[in-house]
Design a protein around this motif. Structure first.
Motif, PDB file in Angstrom:
ATOM      1  N   LEU A  64       0.828  -1.199   0.000  1.00 42.45           N
ATOM      2  CA  LEU A  64       0.000   0.000   0.000  1.00 42.45           C
ATOM      3  C   LEU A  64       0.864   1.252   0.000  1.00 42.45           C
ATOM      4  O   LEU A  64       1.936   1.280   0.619  1.00 42.45           O
ATOM      5  N   ASP A  65       0.386   2.272  -0.698  1.00 41.53           N
ATOM      6  CA  ASP A  65       1.014   3.583  -0.645  1.00 41.53           C
ATOM      7  C   ASP A  65       0.487   4.288   0.600  1.00 41.53           C
ATOM      8  O   ASP A  65      -0.604   4.854   0.599  1.00 41.53           O
ATOM      9  N   ARG A  66       1.274   4.235   1.671  1.00 39.12           N
ATOM     10  CA  ARG A  66       0.807   4.775   2.949  1.00 39.12           C
ATOM     11  C   ARG A  66       0.623   6.286   2.905  1.00 39.12           C
ATOM     12  O   ARG A  66      -0.112   6.847   3.717  1.00 39.12           O
ATOM     13  N   GLY A  67       1.287   6.946   1.956  1.00 40.34           N
ATOM     14  CA  GLY A  67       1.135   8.391   1.852  1.00 40.34           C
ATOM     15  C   GLY A  67      -0.246   8.803   1.379  1.00 40.34           C
ATOM     16  O   GLY A  67      -0.683   9.938   1.609  1.00 40.34           O
ATOM     17  N   ARG A  68      -0.968   7.880   0.707  1.00 46.66           N
ATOM     18  CA  ARG A  68      -2.315   8.180   0.202  1.00 46.66           C
ATOM     19  C   ARG A  68      -3.394   7.418   0.958  1.00 46.66           C
ATOM     20  O   ARG A  68      -4.547   7.395   0.536  1.00 46.66           O
ATOM     21  N   LEU A  69      -3.008   6.773   2.047  1.00 46.84           N
ATOM     22  CA  LEU A  69      -3.945   6.022   2.885  1.00 46.84           C
ATOM     23  C   LEU A  69      -3.920   6.612   4.284  1.00 46.84           C
ATOM     24  O   LEU A  69      -2.877   6.655   4.944  1.00 46.84           O
ATOM     25  N   HIS A  70      -5.085   7.057   4.749  1.00 49.54           N
ATOM     26  CA  HIS A  70      -5.184   7.738   6.036  1.00 49.54           C
ATOM     27  C   HIS A  70      -6.162   6.965   6.917  1.00 49.54           C
ATOM     28  O   HIS A  70      -7.341   6.844   6.585  1.00 49.54           O
ATOM     29  N   MET A  71      -5.675   6.449   8.034  1.00 52.10           N
ATOM     30  CA  MET A  71      -6.497   5.635   8.929  1.00 52.10           C
ATOM     31  C   MET A  71      -6.574   6.320  10.284  1.00 52.10           C
ATOM     32  O   MET A  71      -5.548   6.554  10.930  1.00 52.10           O
ATOM     33  N   HIS A  72      -7.792   6.641  10.688  1.00 48.45           N
ATOM     34  CA  HIS A  72      -8.002   7.370  11.931  1.00 48.45           C
ATOM     35  C   HIS A  72      -9.127   6.720  12.729  1.00 48.45           C
ATOM     36  O   HIS A  72     -10.043   6.121  12.166  1.00 48.45           O
ATOM     37  N   GLY A  73      -9.053   6.863  14.032  1.00 48.07           N
ATOM     38  CA  GLY A  73     -10.089   6.321  14.905  1.00 48.07           C
ATOM     39  C   GLY A  73     -11.389   7.097  14.783  1.00 48.07           C
ATOM     40  O   GLY A  73     -11.501   8.065  14.018  1.00 48.07           O
ATOM     41  N   LEU A  74     -12.394   6.664  15.537  1.00 46.67           N
ATOM     42  CA  LEU A  74     -13.714   7.309  15.489  1.00 46.67           C
ATOM     43  C   LEU A  74     -13.604   8.789  15.852  1.00 46.67           C
ATOM     44  O   LEU A  74     -12.832   9.174  16.727  1.00 46.67           O
ATOM     45  N   LYS A  75     -14.407   9.599  15.157  1.00 41.37           N
ATOM     46  CA  LYS A  75     -14.362  11.047  15.316  1.00 41.37           C
ATOM     47  C   LYS A  75     -15.717  11.577  15.780  1.00 41.37           C
ATOM     48  O   LYS A  75     -16.734  10.893  15.674  1.00 41.37           O
ATOM     49  N   PRO A  76     -15.775  12.814  16.280  1.00 42.38           N
ATOM     50  CA  PRO A  76     -17.073  13.411  16.628  1.00 42.38           C
ATOM     51  C   PRO A  76     -18.003  13.417  15.421  1.00 42.38           C
ATOM     52  O   PRO A  76     -17.552  13.469  14.264  1.00 42.38           O
ATOM     53  N   ARG A  77     -19.306  13.383  15.694  1.00 42.08           N
ATOM     54  CA  ARG A  77     -20.274  13.222  14.604  1.00 42.08           C
ATOM     55  C   ARG A  77     -20.157  14.306  13.547  1.00 42.08           C
ATOM     56  O   ARG A  77     -20.315  14.034  12.353  1.00 42.08           O
ATOM     57  N   ALA A  78     -19.877  15.536  13.924  1.00 42.32           N
ATOM     58  CA  ALA A  78     -19.774  16.608  12.935  1.00 42.32           C
ATOM     59  C   ALA A  78     -18.612  16.356  11.970  1.00 42.32           C
ATOM     60  O   ALA A  78     -18.715  16.621  10.761  1.00 42.32           O
ATOM     61  N   GLU A  79     -17.503  15.829  12.471  1.00 41.85           N
ATOM     62  CA  GLU A  79     -16.362  15.539  11.612  1.00 41.85           C
ATOM     63  C   GLU A  79     -16.629  14.300  10.758  1.00 41.85           C
ATOM     64  O   GLU A  79     -16.240  14.246   9.578  1.00 41.85           O
ATOM     65  N   TYR A  80     -17.289  13.319  11.339  1.00 44.47           N
ATOM     66  CA  TYR A  80     -17.701  12.135  10.572  1.00 44.47           C
ATOM     67  C   TYR A  80     -18.607  12.546   9.416  1.00 44.47           C
ATOM     68  O   TYR A  80     -18.446  12.071   8.278  1.00 44.47           O
ATOM     69  N   LEU A  81     -19.555  13.455   9.668  1.00 41.00           N
ATOM     70  CA  LEU A  81     -20.430  13.924   8.605  1.00 41.00           C
ATOM     71  C   LEU A  81     -19.636  14.614   7.513  1.00 41.00           C
ATOM     72  O   LEU A  81     -19.889  14.407   6.316  1.00 41.00           O
ATOM     73  N   ARG A  82     -18.656  15.437   7.885  1.00 38.56           N
ATOM     74  CA  ARG A  82     -17.860  16.134   6.886  1.00 38.56           C
ATOM     75  C   ARG A  82     -17.100  15.142   6.002  1.00 38.56           C
ATOM     76  O   ARG A  82     -16.952  15.361   4.795  1.00 38.56           O
ATOM     77  N   VAL A  83     -16.651  14.036   6.582  1.00 37.11           N
ATOM     78  CA  VAL A  83     -16.002  12.991   5.785  1.00 37.11           C
ATOM     79  C   VAL A  83     -16.964  12.444   4.737  1.00 37.11           C
ATOM     80  O   VAL A  83     -16.619  12.292   3.562  1.00 37.11           O
ATOM     81  N   LEU A  84     -18.193  12.149   5.150  1.00 33.70           N
ATOM     82  CA  LEU A  84     -19.194  11.648   4.207  1.00 33.70           C
ATOM     83  C   LEU A  84     -19.477  12.676   3.119  1.00 33.70           C
ATOM     84  O   LEU A  84     -19.591  12.341   1.933  1.00 33.70           O
ATOM     85  N   GLN A  85     -19.603  13.936   3.497  1.00 31.75           N
ATOM     86  CA  GLN A  85     -19.937  14.984   2.530  1.00 31.75           C
ATOM     87  C   GLN A  85     -18.820  15.194   1.511  1.00 31.75           C
ATOM     88  O   GLN A  85     -19.085  15.551   0.356  1.00 31.75           O
ATOM     89  N   ALA A  86     -17.576  14.985   1.940  1.00 35.46           N
ATOM     90  CA  ALA A  86     -16.432  15.194   1.048  1.00 35.46           C
ATOM     91  C   ALA A  86     -16.113  13.962   0.205  1.00 35.46           C
ATOM     92  O   ALA A  86     -15.285  14.027  -0.708  1.00 35.46           O
ATOM     93  N   SER A  87     -16.781  12.851   0.479  1.00 29.48           N
ATOM     94  CA  SER A  87     -16.462  11.581  -0.173  1.00 29.48           C
ATOM     95  C   SER A  87     -16.820  11.587  -1.654  1.00 29.48           C
ATOM     96  O   SER A  87     -17.893  12.055  -2.052  1.00 29.48           O
ATOM     97  N   SER A  88     -15.930  11.024  -2.475  1.00 27.73           N
ATOM     98  CA  SER A  88     -16.232  10.782  -3.890  1.00 27.73           C
ATOM     99  C   SER A  88     -16.851   9.410  -4.081  1.00 27.73           C
ATOM    100  O   SER A  88     -17.705   9.216  -4.954  1.00 27.73           O
ATOM    101  N   ALA A  89     -16.407   8.445  -3.289  1.00 32.69           N
ATOM    102  CA  ALA A  89     -16.961   7.086  -3.303  1.00 32.69           C
ATOM    103  C   ALA A  89     -16.850   6.538  -1.891  1.00 32.69           C
ATOM    104  O   ALA A  89     -15.775   6.578  -1.289  1.00 32.69           O
TER     105      ALA A  89
END
Length: 409
Positions: free
Chosen positions: A282-307
């Motif tokens: 895996l190209d670790r520079g393009r893979l970002h793994m993070h633990g659970l986040k507050p709901r507002a930040e989780y929502l922003r991830v969904l909103q910014a998602s392409s797929a």
């Protein structure tokens, strides 16, 4: 003036799937109380007037080889809950009009014994079985210990049917796992999704203190409670590895704990995330793994998602699936029964065989290359959730149902 209806929510974990409905009820004049497992005594009231109580239970230290665990845990949890119910009745004179309990852990077993006049709804998520009841066929071989474990886990679940006034299940697929005699008593009642909060935002960007990405980045997302085979995480990571070799213009963001929520647990220093990083190129520079986040930040991830990838074995449907659809995600889902219940292929999402990494990678690639077609699917997904699962509609129907139940309807 009519007194507010009193409802008590029971769950092993507070507030879980009851959170949004309970808060809606409180904001609409109901007297809402939560009770869940935790250090006792504890008694708090929040800004919406929701009271939260706790009762003791043993630590959840199940072992795969301990077929007695489920009954022992349910018995001890039921005792803690029953002691709390008794204190509420005897010391406070508290008599709820309604109790809604998440069953399977023994929490609601004595509700009707303590409060005989209370209306009781048992909320059923799952029945542990290796049988396809509609075809009367075994689905997979199981060891004697596993067979017995499942039977014992089902006993506290089945025991709720003799005391509950109503039995709710959130999806048709989950209800289908119950044997026909019990399934006939289940009503399919969706949890509901707050579509006002979970909504699209075309301007959403990944700009947090824990990760920042360029504004027009193609973003592949995956978000669950834990990283595990039951939710298709290893298969997802194999597809990521393949796709990274095909194209260099996308980033992958995984938001989850590297832990197991449902399947067999690993050693404390082990995890499926660690295993994937070790096994795959895996190209670790393009893979970002993070633990659970507050709901507002989780929502922003969904909103910014392409797929957005949502995989699951045939099991309980995650709340995050409908949340992602409500947020306008292009969901690439597993071609499994729980996902097919809410996604129509190429209409409200895309269905793939999650075990075929080439197919998964190809469909993600297609999504990146076809923004116009994807925009239509995104819009359809949100429209579908608004029509069938929007919280305001679902909660209003539930509240009317509960009022009628209390009134004897």
């Amino acid at each position: 003036m009519t007194a507010p209806l009193r409802i008590l929510f029971l769950h092993r974990n507070q507030p879980a799937q009851f959170e949004f409905f309970a808060r809606w009820l409180a904001q609409n004049g109901w007297q809402v109380t939560f009770a869940h497992v935790g250090p006792a005594p504890s008694d708090t009231t929040d800004a919406d007037g929701i009271r939260t109580l706790r009762f003791p239970a043993p630590p959840d230290e199940r072992r795969a080889d301990d077929y007695r665990y489920a009954l022992d845990y349910a018995a001890q949890t039921a005792l803690g809950a029953t002691q709390l119910f008794t204190q509420l009745r005897e010391l406070e004179g508290y008599h709820p009009d309604l109790v809604l309990a998440h069953v399977g852990w023994g929490i609601g077993l004595t509700v009707r014994q303590i409060w005989p006049a209370t209306r009781y709804i048992a909320y059923h998520e799952w029945y542990y079985t290796d049988v396809d009841w509609d075809r009367s066929k075994r689905e997979r071989p199981m060891t004697p210990e596993a067979l017995l474990t499942n039977r014992l886990r089902n006993l506290p679940i089945s025991a709720e049917f003799d005391s509950a006034d109503r039995n709710w299940c959130p999806t048709g697929f989950q209800a289908s796992r119950f044997p026909p005699a019990l399934r006939a008593r289940l009503e399919i009642v969706p949890d509901g999704v707050d579509c006002g909060f979970h909504r699209p935002d075309p301007e959403a960007r990944i700009d947090f203190d824990w990760l920042r990405l360029p504004g027009r980045t193609k973003l592949l997302t995956y978000a669950t409670r834990g990283l595990e085979p039951l939710r298709g995480f290893p298969q997802f990571m194999r597809a990521v590895a393949l796709l990274q070799k095909r194209r260099a213009d996308f980033e992958t963001l995984v938001v989850a704990q590297d832990s197991v929520s449902y399947g067999p647990r690993l050693a404390e220093d082990d995890g499926w995330g660690k295993r994937a990083l070790k096994a795959l190129d895996l190209d670790r520079g393009r893979l970002h793994m993070h633990g659970l986040k507050p709901r507002a930040e989780y929502l922003r991830v969904l909103q910014a998602s392409s797929a957005h990838v949502y995989f699951t074995e045939p099991f309980v449907t995650s709340w995050s699936l409908l949340e992602a659809m409500a947020a306008g995600c292009l969901v690439i889902g597993s071609h499994t029964a729980p996902v097919r219940e809410v996604i129509e292929d190429m209409q409200t999402g895309i269905l793939v065989d999650m075990d075929e990494s080439d197919e998964v990678a190809e469909m993600i690639d297609w999504v990146f290359e076809h923004p116009a077609e994807v925009a239509a699917i995104r819009a359809n997904a949100r429209a579908h959730v608004l029509e069938r699962f929007e919280a305001g509609k679902v909660f209003a129907r539930k509240a009317a149902y509960l009022r009628a139940l209390v009134a004897g309807g």
